[in-house]
Design an enzyme around this catalytic site. Sequence first.
Site, PDB file in Angstrom:
ATOM      1  N   GLN A   1       7.380  31.771  -1.586  1.00  0.00           N
ATOM      2  CA  GLN A   1       6.940  30.370  -1.642  1.00  0.00           C
ATOM      3  C   GLN A   1       8.085  29.424  -1.971  1.00  0.00           C
ATOM      4  OE1 GLN A   1       3.316  29.725  -3.860  1.00  0.00           O
ATOM      5  NE2 GLN A   1       3.801  27.587  -4.232  1.00  0.00           N
TER       6      GLN A   1
ATOM      7  N   CYS B   1      -0.626  39.358  -3.600  1.00  0.00           N
ATOM      8  CA  CYS B   1       0.172  40.397  -4.256  1.00  0.00           C
ATOM      9  C   CYS B   1       0.003  40.343  -5.773  1.00  0.00           C
ATOM     10  CB  CYS B   1       1.644  40.302  -3.861  1.00  0.00           C
ATOM     11  SG  CYS B   1       2.423  38.737  -4.262  1.00  0.00           S
TER      12      CYS B   1
ATOM     13  N   CYS C   1       3.823  37.352   2.000  1.00  0.00           N
ATOM     14  CA  CYS C   1       4.856  37.614   1.003  1.00  0.00           C
ATOM     15  C   CYS C   1       5.802  38.695   1.534  1.00  0.00           C
ATOM     16  CB  CYS C   1       4.183  38.067  -0.283  1.00  0.00           C
ATOM     17  SG  CYS C   1       5.257  38.913  -1.434  1.00  0.00           S
ATOM     18  N   GLU C   2       7.088  38.427   1.496  1.00  0.00           N
ATOM     19  CA  GLU C   2       8.038  39.396   2.044  1.00  0.00           C
ATOM     20  C   GLU C   2       8.197  40.639   1.171  1.00  0.00           C
ATOM     21  OE1 GLU C   2      12.428  37.982   0.527  1.00  0.00           O
ATOM     22  OE2 GLU C   2      11.663  37.086   2.360  1.00  0.00           O
ATOM     23  N   HIS C   3       7.712  40.595  -0.054  1.00  0.00           N
ATOM     24  CA  HIS C   3       7.870  41.746  -0.941  1.00  0.00           C
ATOM     25  C   HIS C   3       6.807  42.820  -0.715  1.00  0.00           C
ATOM     26  CE1 HIS C   3       9.843  38.538  -3.639  1.00  0.00           C
ATOM     27  NE2 HIS C   3      10.758  39.148  -2.931  1.00  0.00           N
ATOM     28  N   HIS C   4       5.580  42.400  -0.392  1.00  0.00           N
ATOM     29  CA  HIS C   4       4.494  43.371  -0.210  1.00  0.00           C
ATOM     30  C   HIS C   4       3.767  43.190   1.123  1.00  0.00           C
ATOM     31  CE1 HIS C   4       4.999  42.895  -4.621  1.00  0.00           C
ATOM     32  NE2 HIS C   4       4.975  44.209  -4.565  1.00  0.00           N
TER      33      HIS C   4
ATOM     34  N   HIS D   1      -1.550  34.008  -4.404  1.00  0.00           N
ATOM     35  CA  HIS D   1      -0.827  35.154  -3.840  1.00  0.00           C
ATOM     36  C   HIS D   1      -1.640  36.431  -4.024  1.00  0.00           C
ATOM     37  CE1 HIS D   1       3.222  33.198  -3.311  1.00  0.00           C
ATOM     38  NE2 HIS D   1       2.554  32.280  -4.000  1.00  0.00           N
TER      39      HIS D   1
END
Length: 196
Positions: free
Chosen positions: A125, A155, A84-87, A153
Site C-alpha cells: 500500500q 494478509c 499484497c506482494e508478500h502473500h 488487508h
Amino acid sequence: MNLNPEYREGLDELASHYKSVLSLLGEDTEREGLQKTPMRVAKAMQVLTRGYTQDPHKVLTDALFKEDYNQMVIVKDIDVFSLCEHHMLPFYGKAHVAYIPNGYITGLSKSARVVESFARRLQVQERLTVQIRDCIQEALNPMGVAVVIEASHMCMQMRGVEKQGSATTTSAFTGVFLSHPPTRQEFMTLISNKYR
C-alpha cells in the site's frame, strides 16, 4: 493458445503451474469441481495484474486540457483492489486523489484509471500511494498532489495476526499540500465529508 485479447501470453503455462499447486496442496486435480480451476485461476490472476500492461502516465497525458483553473480537484472514494506482494492476498479499500492544476487539467476519470493501473499489480500500500502521487505530479506538473488510501488487508485478517477490524491509511503529498498546511487540511476535511 490464447486467442482472447483480454488475456496475456503465458496463460496456459500459468494454468499448468496452478494445477501443480493444487496437487501439492493435496487436491485431486481431476475431480469435477477442480478440473477447470487452474485455468480459472490463471485468468483471474491475469485480470488482477493487468496493470503491468498499462501505462498510467499515458492515461493522464492522453486527456490533457489547457484550463485556467487553480483550485483543488478531488476524486474521492475510488475503489481499490490489489494483491499484497508478500502473500498474494487481496487488500481493498478507497483512494482519495487531489491535485491543484498549474495550467492543465485531465479528465475526471483519469485519476481513477491511474489508481487502477497501479493497483492491478503485486503491491504494498505504501508504494501504491507514492506511485499514484508521482505519476500525477510528473504527468500534469500541478502545484501539488495529495493521495490518501484507506485499505483492509486480508494478509492481516485471514492469517498472521488475524485482526479483522483493522485498516491501514497511507498518504503522500507534493507541492502546496506539503508546504501549506491549510491546503492539506482542506483536502483532509473534504475527503472526510460524505456527499450522499
